[in-house]
Design an enzyme around this catalytic site. Structure first.
Site, PDB file in Angstrom:
ATOM      1  N   CYS A 122       0.674  -1.229   0.003  1.00 45.18           N
ATOM      2  CA  CYS A 122      -0.006  -0.141   0.011  1.00 45.18           C
ATOM      3  C   CYS A 122       0.793   1.151  -0.013  1.00 45.18           C
ATOM      4  O   CYS A 122       0.392   2.387  -0.505  1.00 45.18           O
ATOM      5  CB  CYS A 122      -0.866   0.083   1.126  1.00 45.18           C
ATOM      6  SG  CYS A 122      -1.642  -1.689   1.532  1.00 45.18           S
ATOM      7  N   HIS A 267      -3.532   6.506  -0.767  1.00 45.39           N
ATOM      8  CA  HIS A 267      -3.855   5.234  -1.131  1.00 45.39           C
ATOM      9  C   HIS A 267      -5.235   4.848  -1.040  1.00 45.39           C
ATOM     10  O   HIS A 267      -5.910   5.200   0.187  1.00 45.39           O
ATOM     11  CB  HIS A 267      -2.883   4.556  -0.356  1.00 45.39           C
ATOM     12  CG  HIS A 267      -3.472   2.659  -0.293  1.00 45.39           C
ATOM     13  ND1 HIS A 267      -3.356   1.990  -1.069  1.00 45.39           N
ATOM     14  CD2 HIS A 267      -3.850   2.277   1.030  1.00 45.39           C
ATOM     15  CE1 HIS A 267      -4.090   0.607  -1.077  1.00 45.39           C
ATOM     16  NE2 HIS A 267      -4.231   0.768   0.234  1.00 45.39           N
ATOM     17  N   ASN A 298      -9.712  -1.715  -4.272  1.00 41.09           N
ATOM     18  CA  ASN A 298      -8.416  -1.346  -3.686  1.00 41.09           C
ATOM     19  C   ASN A 298      -7.185  -1.897  -4.530  1.00 41.09           C
ATOM     20  O   ASN A 298      -7.196  -3.219  -4.796  1.00 41.09           O
ATOM     21  CB  ASN A 298      -8.251  -1.967  -2.212  1.00 41.09           C
ATOM     22  CG  ASN A 298      -6.806  -1.621  -1.399  1.00 41.09           C
ATOM     23  OD1 ASN A 298      -5.944  -1.456  -2.237  1.00 41.09           O
ATOM     24  ND2 ASN A 298      -7.060  -1.702  -0.290  1.00 41.09           N
TER      25      ASN A 298
END
Length: 357
Positions: A122, A267, A298
């Site tokens: 991430c 993010h 995501n």
């Protein structure tokens, strides 16, 4: 202290490729055992909607190569001027060798190119960007930064994780240019490594026959030992406590404030986390977008370029912008940077296409 300032180095191109298969969370309700009330709550709070994925035969490198080729095919960047390939991923083609070296050959880059992988998730885009800036600062001409992951590498049936995730691979070109100074701040804390982890498959705990058997876990999720485990509560607390402080640190180090920034591209963990961070900073969705997870899922280390390609490509293509990028997650690790861009090559997000199509 990991604070770094760069002069006359910037981004000239950003492209992102996402999976070609759209999945609606409503169609996965039975698969993950969500009742109607739970599904409505997850759609409202977490922001579950759709996500784009690829078949299990497709690797992250395939998505990144398509993104890189779109940059080279545009004529905006001469691939013969690329001196390094960095591949930030946690879903490599093989455990060895580095996928970046394989990509160097696939893209037909010269053998005098530096190529290696960076194992991060991430926070990986910002860390990769820092490494690319450092390479140019040391004397290299242009660096091709590739970032991304594919969902099937991490999970198959875990209802706490799988519905969140989409597949994406981004390509970014960093080079020397006349631009305002860039500022980076970076942190890591290995005391929280167990909150986001693939337990089996490394030297510490090798894969066994049991590692590939889906098993009902104590948290009520079906997971294999070779799947990624996420302690959602700990990750949420980490993000909402850490990121506002991280951005305050960046403001102080770079001597600017939030009003000087056109976009905060963070993010895209999920909309719940991003809304909490946005509220802490007093920012609206016009400055801190959080719709990527709702549409694409995501995208791990590709979620920052994925957000630009998916929702802000026209702005980055046509305007001079000041941006703050921030990534946070696995490790635990977190990093942020302030960069300036000026009419860069930034095409709209593209969907993966098989080479033989």
């Amino acid at each position: 202290m990991a604070r770094v300032r760069f002069t006359n180095i910037g981004i000239s191109a950003i492209a992102t490729t996402v999976g070609d298969k759209e999945i609606f969370i409503d169609d996965e309700q039975v698969k993950f055992g969500f009742d109607e009330k739970t599904l409505r709550r997850l759609k409202k709070t977490i922001g579950l909607g759709t996500r784009f994925v690829v078949d299990s035969s497709v690797c992250t490198s395939d998505l990144c190569v398509q993104s890189a080729e779109s940059i080279f095919d545009s004529g905006k960047v001469d691939k013969d001027e690329i001196d390094a390939v960095l591949f930030v991923t946690q879903s490599p083609d093989y455990r060895a060798p580095s996928t970046a070296i394989i990509v160097q050959n696939r893209l037909k880059l010269g053998t005098d190119v530096v190529a290696y992988d960076i194992n991060l998730g991430c926070s990986g885009f910002v860390y990769g960007l820092y490494t690319a800036f450092s390479m140019v600062n040391s004397g290299l001409n242009k660096v091709l930064l590739l970032v991304g992951d594919v969902n099937h590498y991490f999970t198959q049936q875990d209802r706490s994780f799988t519905p969140l995730m989409g597949d994406a691979g981004g390509a970014i070109v960093i080079e020397r240019m006349e631009t305002e100074d860039s500022f980076f701040v970076m942190h890591s804390d290995g005391s929280g490594y167990e909150h986001l982890i693939i337990p089996d498959g490394g030297a510490r705990k090798e894969c066994t026959e049991d590692s590939i058997i889906p098993t009902l876990q104590d948290d009520g999720c079906i997971r294999r030992g070779c799947d990624l485990y996420m302690n959602g509560a700990e990750v949420f607390n980490f993000a909402v406590k850490t990121v506002p402080k991280l951005l305050d640190e960046l403001f102080e180090y770079g001597s600017f404030d939030k009003d000087d920034v056109d976009y905060f591209v963070l993010h895209q963990a999920n909309s719940y986390i991003l809304k909490n961070i946005s509220n802490s900073l007093g920012l609206g969705e016009d400055k801190l977008p959080f719709q990527t997870g709702l549409v694409y899922g995501n995208q791990n280390s590709a979620s920052i370029p994925g957000t630009i390609s998916g929702f802000l490509n026209a702005q980055y293509s046509e305007k001079k912008l000041t941006s703050v990028f921030a990534g946070f997650g696995i490790g635990l690790s977190w990093a942020a940077c302030k960069v300036n861009t000026d009419n860069i090559f930034s095409p709209k997000v593209q969907f993966y296409k098989e080479k033989n199509e």
